[in-house]
Design an enzyme around this catalytic site. Structure first.
Site, PDB file in Angstrom:
ATOM      1  N   GLN A  78      47.099  41.843  38.974  1.00 18.50           N
ATOM      2  CA  GLN A  78      47.905  40.652  39.234  1.00 18.50           C
ATOM      3  C   GLN A  78      47.047  39.572  39.883  1.00 18.50           C
ATOM      4  O   GLN A  78      46.902  39.523  41.100  1.00 18.50           O
ATOM      5  CB  GLN A  78      49.106  40.993  40.114  1.00 18.50           C
ATOM      6  CG  GLN A  78      50.073  39.839  40.184  1.00 18.50           C
ATOM      7  CD  GLN A  78      51.405  40.230  40.767  1.00 18.50           C
ATOM      8  OE1 GLN A  78      51.715  41.406  40.955  1.00 18.50           O
ATOM      9  NE2 GLN A  78      52.206  39.246  41.065  1.00 18.50           N
ATOM     10  N   PHE A  79      46.485  38.680  39.049  1.00 15.80           N
ATOM     11  CA  PHE A  79      45.625  37.623  39.557  1.00 15.80           C
ATOM     12  C   PHE A  79      46.393  36.650  40.456  1.00 15.80           C
ATOM     13  O   PHE A  79      45.802  35.988  41.312  1.00 15.80           O
ATOM     14  CB  PHE A  79      44.943  36.867  38.412  1.00 15.80           C
ATOM     15  CG  PHE A  79      45.829  35.894  37.691  1.00 15.80           C
ATOM     16  CD1 PHE A  79      45.850  34.560  38.059  1.00 15.80           C
ATOM     17  CD2 PHE A  79      46.640  36.310  36.639  1.00 15.80           C
ATOM     18  CE1 PHE A  79      46.664  33.650  37.394  1.00 15.80           C
ATOM     19  CE2 PHE A  79      47.450  35.427  35.972  1.00 15.80           C
ATOM     20  CZ  PHE A  79      47.469  34.087  36.355  1.00 15.80           C
ATOM     21  N   THR A  80      47.716  36.586  40.325  1.00 18.94           N
ATOM     22  CA  THR A  80      48.486  35.638  41.126  1.00 18.94           C
ATOM     23  C   THR A  80      48.487  35.984  42.616  1.00 18.94           C
ATOM     24  O   THR A  80      48.898  35.161  43.429  1.00 18.94           O
ATOM     25  CB  THR A  80      49.940  35.525  40.622  1.00 18.94           C
ATOM     26  OG1 THR A  80      50.571  36.801  40.704  1.00 18.94           O
ATOM     27  CG2 THR A  80      49.982  35.009  39.186  1.00 18.94           C
TER      28      THR A  80
END
Length: 149
Positions: A78-80
């Protein structure tokens, strides 16, 4: 690296309507990688996260770990987790690592889970995924390698 660890009764991840990973009791781990992360930090994060004692014991204290409860692990990239919301209303993701850095570290994290005795279920890096979970408690911890001593 940053991990959001949720104690779950069950969790799953699907891609295009097909379940690709599913667990019962254990940890749902959302994993973010930043540009300056290293294999050594990845190993340290995996050891810290998988060693957390956040399951309840017979005295209702968070004193048991994954192994004590026969728990499983579901890891979702999850890059967010590295979204910066400090300016304006639209986050930027400049701190998130690109695939050239993030993919090898994500894969290493999965390998570290296996090495530590918790073969992970997982999503697919970069895919649009639907994550479902039945949170237990709820108990959610944020573990960031910048904070580890």
């Amino acid at each position: 690296m940053r991990a959001v660890v949720t104690r779950v009764r069950s969790a799953s991840v699907a891609i295009d309507g097909q379940t690709v990973g599913e667990i019962g009791q254990g940890f749902l781990i959302l994993l973010g990688v930043t540009r300056d992360d290293t294999p050594a930090l990845c190993r340290k994060l995996a050891e810290k996260v998988l060693g957390l004692r956040i399951f309840r014991d017979e005295h209702d204290k968070m004193n048991k770990g994954l192994a004590d409860v026969g728990g499983s692990v579901l890891v979702v990239s999850q890059f967010t987790l590295y979204g910066d919301c400090s300016h304006g209303r639209r986050p930027n993701f400049l701190a998130a690592a690109g695939p050239d850095v993030a993919v090898p570290l994500y894969e290493q994290f999965l390998s570290e889970c296996e090495r530590l005795g918790f073969p992970p279920q997982h999503g697919q890096f970069g895919a649009y995924m639907q994550v479902s979970s039945v949170n237990d408690g709820p108990v959610t911890m944020i573990v960031d390698t910048r904070d580890l001593k």
